[in-house]
Design a protein around this motif. Structure first.
Motif, PDB file in Angstrom:
ATOM      1  N   GLN A   1     -50.065 -61.260  33.457  1.00 54.92           N
ATOM      2  CA  GLN A   1     -48.994 -61.374  34.442  1.00 54.92           C
ATOM      3  C   GLN A   1     -49.002 -62.752  35.097  1.00 54.92           C
ATOM      4  OE1 GLN A   1     -46.444 -59.089  35.199  1.00 54.92           O
ATOM      5  NE2 GLN A   1     -45.716 -60.961  36.193  1.00 54.92           N
ATOM      6  N   LEU A   2     -50.189 -63.265  35.368  1.00 56.24           N
ATOM      7  CA  LEU A   2     -50.290 -64.606  35.954  1.00 56.24           C
ATOM      8  C   LEU A   2     -49.788 -65.670  34.983  1.00 56.24           C
ATOM      9  CD1 LEU A   2     -53.726 -64.222  37.750  1.00 56.24           C
ATOM     10  CD2 LEU A   2     -51.573 -64.859  38.871  1.00 56.24           C
TER      11      LEU A   2
ATOM     12  N   SER B   1     -47.460 -65.217  32.800  1.00 58.00           N
ATOM     13  CA  SER B   1     -46.001 -65.088  32.852  1.00 58.00           C
ATOM     14  C   SER B   1     -45.434 -65.729  34.121  1.00 58.00           C
ATOM     15  CB  SER B   1     -45.619 -63.610  32.800  1.00 58.00           C
ATOM     16  OG  SER B   1     -44.229 -63.444  32.919  1.00 58.00           O
ATOM     17  N   ASP B   2     -46.105 -65.514  35.254  1.00 55.65           N
ATOM     18  CA  ASP B   2     -45.634 -66.085  36.529  1.00 55.65           C
ATOM     19  C   ASP B   2     -45.617 -67.615  36.472  1.00 55.65           C
ATOM     20  OD1 ASP B   2     -45.409 -63.528  37.491  1.00 55.65           O
ATOM     21  OD2 ASP B   2     -47.282 -63.581  38.653  1.00 55.65           O
TER      22      ASP B   2
ATOM     23  N   VAL C   1     -49.755 -71.326  42.816  1.00 52.00           N
ATOM     24  CA  VAL C   1     -49.989 -69.936  42.409  1.00 52.00           C
ATOM     25  C   VAL C   1     -51.385 -69.504  42.834  1.00 52.00           C
ATOM     26  CG1 VAL C   1     -50.057 -68.325  40.466  1.00 52.00           C
ATOM     27  CG2 VAL C   1     -48.456 -70.263  40.424  1.00 52.00           C
TER      28      VAL C   1
ATOM     29  N   GLU D   1     -53.474 -58.142  34.541  1.00 54.86           N
ATOM     30  CA  GLU D   1     -53.301 -59.080  35.648  1.00 54.86           C
ATOM     31  C   GLU D   1     -53.306 -60.529  35.154  1.00 54.86           C
ATOM     32  OE1 GLU D   1     -54.996 -55.266  37.086  1.00 54.86           O
ATOM     33  OE2 GLU D   1     -55.578 -56.677  35.511  1.00 54.86           O
TER      34      GLU D   1
ATOM     35  N   SER E   1     -42.922 -68.986  34.173  1.00 56.91           N
ATOM     36  CA  SER E   1     -41.611 -68.889  34.788  1.00 56.91           C
ATOM     37  C   SER E   1     -41.380 -69.993  35.806  1.00 56.91           C
ATOM     38  CB  SER E   1     -41.410 -67.521  35.439  1.00 56.91           C
ATOM     39  OG  SER E   1     -42.259 -67.374  36.573  1.00 56.91           O
ATOM     40  N   SER E   2     -42.471 -70.534  36.370  1.00 56.27           N
ATOM     41  CA  SER E   2     -42.330 -71.624  37.357  1.00 56.27           C
ATOM     42  C   SER E   2     -41.859 -72.910  36.701  1.00 56.27           C
ATOM     43  CB  SER E   2     -43.655 -71.858  38.090  1.00 56.27           C
ATOM     44  OG  SER E   2     -44.613 -72.456  37.242  1.00 56.27           O
TER      45      SER E   2
END
Length: 260
Positions: free
Chosen positions: A248-249, A251-252, A228, A245, A255-256
């Motif tokens: 959001q990171l 969350s990203d 990421v 931001e 999700s991984s």
């Protein structure tokens, strides 16, 4: 030629796997991990307990050898890099000598070098200033807080001016307030020192706050599940933790882990 070298990966892992033999069975700790880390980059190895983060760091440091795969540090083997003193290592515990004062703990790596007294004292003074412990140079480790002890450990790791700083969950035993403060202090030190940092953590927010890139590892066996990019502006301040931001990171990255 020097300019070209700056763009080459400083740490290269190619298809690295690690197996351990226990009394019960053979354990596959890492499987087919390939990563490239650039010179001067701050990266985090992130994942839950048992995903092989520390194993990967120990392979980088030449403390253990992988079962298979290739490791290159600035074009050399991990062993060659270790013998050339290209590493500084900070462990989860500060590992300080209680009978040595702060300045003496920091000077320990320098005692193995042929360095004159004046130069040695100047370097120790600069390191104490760097980690904000000038007033505590004559204190013993047991007289310091946990966070201050880790700052001593960081200064000691930087004493040899290593190209690469390896950090194995150095702030995990601290309370959240101390941890966040030391995150900010570490970035300040890194901005002045300019070395490559590989940081092991199981905290998503810590990895995001510190890093240029986050390598997400999945457990049992440890595999690289995501890389990421952290495109938050630097220098980073505590306010960035509350930005959209940043969330959001988080969350990203969460999700991984889905489906792992």
């Amino acid at each position: 030629m020097t300019i070209t070298r700056e763009y080459l990966p400083e740490i290269e892992f190619e298809h690295v796997s690690m197996r351990y033999q226990t009394d019960a069975a053979e354990v596959l700790a890492l499987e087919d991990v390939s990563v490239h880390i650039q010179k001067g980059e701050f990266v985090s190895l992130l994942g839950p307990s048992g995903c092989g983060k520390t194993t990967l760091l120990r392979i980088m440091a030449d403390l253990i050898q992988p079962t298979s795969g290739e490791v290159k540090i600035a074009g050399e083997t991990a062993r060659e890099a270790r013998l050339a003193q290209k590493y500084g290592i900070v462990f989860q515990s500060p590992v300080l000598y209680d009978w040595r004062k702060v300045k003496q703990n920091i000077s320990l790596p320098l005692e193995m070098m042929s360095m004159n007294k004046t130069e040695k004292e100047k370097r120790i003074h600069n390191l104490l200033e760097l980690v904000g412990l000038e007033k505590f140079k004559d204190k013993y480790p047991w007289q310091l807080s946990g966070g201050m002890q880790q700052r001593v450990a960081i200064a000691r790791a930087l004493a040899m001016e290593p190209e690469i700083l390896l950090m194995d969950e150095p702030f995990s035993a601290l309370d959240e307030f101390s941890r966040e403060r030391l995150n900010e202090e570490l970035l300040s030190i890194w901005s002045k020192f300019g070395n490559t940092v590989v940081f092991v953590t199981h905290s998503i927010s810590e990895a995001i706050f510190l890093s240029d890139r986050v390598f997400v590892l999945s457990p049992h066996p440890g595999r690289l599940s995501a890389i990421v990019e952290i495109d938050l502006p630097r220098p980073r301040t505590k306010e960035i933790r509350n930005s959209p931001e940043f969330y959001q990171l988080i969350s990203d990255i969460r999700s991984s882990f889905e489906g792992v």
